[in-house]
Design a protein around this motif. Sequence first.
Motif, mmCIF file in Angstrom:
data_model
loop_
_atom_site.group_PDB
_atom_site.id
_atom_site.type_symbol
_atom_site.label_atom_id
_atom_site.label_comp_id
_atom_site.label_asym_id
_atom_site.label_seq_id
_atom_site.Cartn_x
_atom_site.Cartn_y
_atom_site.Cartn_z
ATOM 1 N N CYS A 6 8.174 0.146 -0.905
ATOM 2 C CA CYS A 6 7.893 -1.254 -0.549
ATOM 3 C C CYS A 6 8.756 -2.183 -1.404
ATOM 4 C CB CYS A 6 6.411 -1.558 -0.763
ATOM 5 S SG CYS A 6 6.011 -3.297 -0.486
ATOM 6 N N CYS A 9 5.742 -4.235 -3.922
ATOM 7 C CA CYS A 9 5.013 -3.549 -4.999
ATOM 8 C C CYS A 9 5.732 -2.315 -5.531
ATOM 9 C CB CYS A 9 3.623 -3.168 -4.505
ATOM 10 S SG CYS A 9 3.623 -2.013 -3.116
ATOM 11 N N PHE A 13 5.183 4.160 1.051
ATOM 12 C CA PHE A 13 4.376 4.031 2.266
ATOM 13 C C PHE A 13 5.113 4.655 3.436
ATOM 14 C CE2 PHE A 13 3.293 0.665 -0.619
ATOM 15 C CZ PHE A 13 1.907 0.657 -0.597
ATOM 16 N N SER A 26 6.750 -7.505 2.083
ATOM 17 C CA SER A 26 6.420 -6.100 1.851
ATOM 18 C C SER A 26 7.103 -5.256 2.909
ATOM 19 C CB SER A 26 4.904 -5.889 1.943
ATOM 20 O OG SER A 26 4.490 -5.979 3.301
ATOM 21 N N CYS A 30 3.262 -0.843 3.886
ATOM 22 C CA CYS A 30 2.411 -1.416 2.834
ATOM 23 C C CYS A 30 1.457 -2.445 3.425
ATOM 24 C CB CYS A 30 3.289 -2.043 1.747
ATOM 25 S SG CYS A 30 2.348 -2.792 0.407
ATOM 26 N N TYR A 58 -2.778 -7.836 -4.516
ATOM 27 C CA TYR A 58 -1.754 -7.729 -3.472
ATOM 28 C C TYR A 58 -0.792 -8.911 -3.534
ATOM 29 C CZ TYR A 58 0.547 -6.200 0.720
ATOM 30 O OH TYR A 58 1.518 -5.739 1.581
ATOM 31 N N HIS A 62 3.440 -8.912 -4.374
ATOM 32 C CA HIS A 62 4.315 -9.254 -3.250
ATOM 33 C C HIS A 62 4.652 -10.731 -3.301
ATOM 34 C CE1 HIS A 62 2.155 -5.572 -2.155
ATOM 35 N NE2 HIS A 62 3.290 -5.217 -1.609
HETATM 36 ZN ZN LIG Z 1 3.838 -3.307 -1.196
#
Ligand SMILES: [Zn+2]
Length: 167
Positions: A6, A9, A13, A26, A30, A58, A62
Amino acid sequence: MNLVTCIGCGGLFPEMDGPTHRYMESSPGCWAAYGDVLAREYSDPAYAKTHRLTVDAYAVQHPGRPSPQSIQSVALHLTRLCLLPECGLEMSRANDAMLKATESKKKFVWLLPPPTRGAVTVADVHEANNLQEHVTRVRQWAESAWQAWSLHHSQIRAWLPAGFDSR
Ligand SMILES: [Zn+2]
């Protein structure tokens, strides 16, 4: 299944096509994992207790690019995180602090996002198998996200409204 990193972060994923948030940048995988976690928290009051921490962690992992919305989002979510994992302040009081900080949003500035955003990501929360794991991992996630921004902690503390000093 291919895994991709991602851009926000740094978590891994599944590679997929799909929507992402307008300014919390993102990878689609994600954003989909975050959607699953939010659905879990919306559907069960026991899981809902971690909801604000989830949203904070979150958002600050991001940050996206500088814009009026992203500047305010990052600043407010860091303000609330500042009050939570560090001192165990009650969520309702931390939320009050964030709302008060909103009133003075004009002084927020863009904080250069850290190159790494924390070892724990929404991927770890997504894989939780039960309530206890979910709660534990959300707390670890929030702490990890907060520590990633340590270079800016003094600036974030300066944004806390009067009476909410976290130290
Ligand atoms: Zn992420």
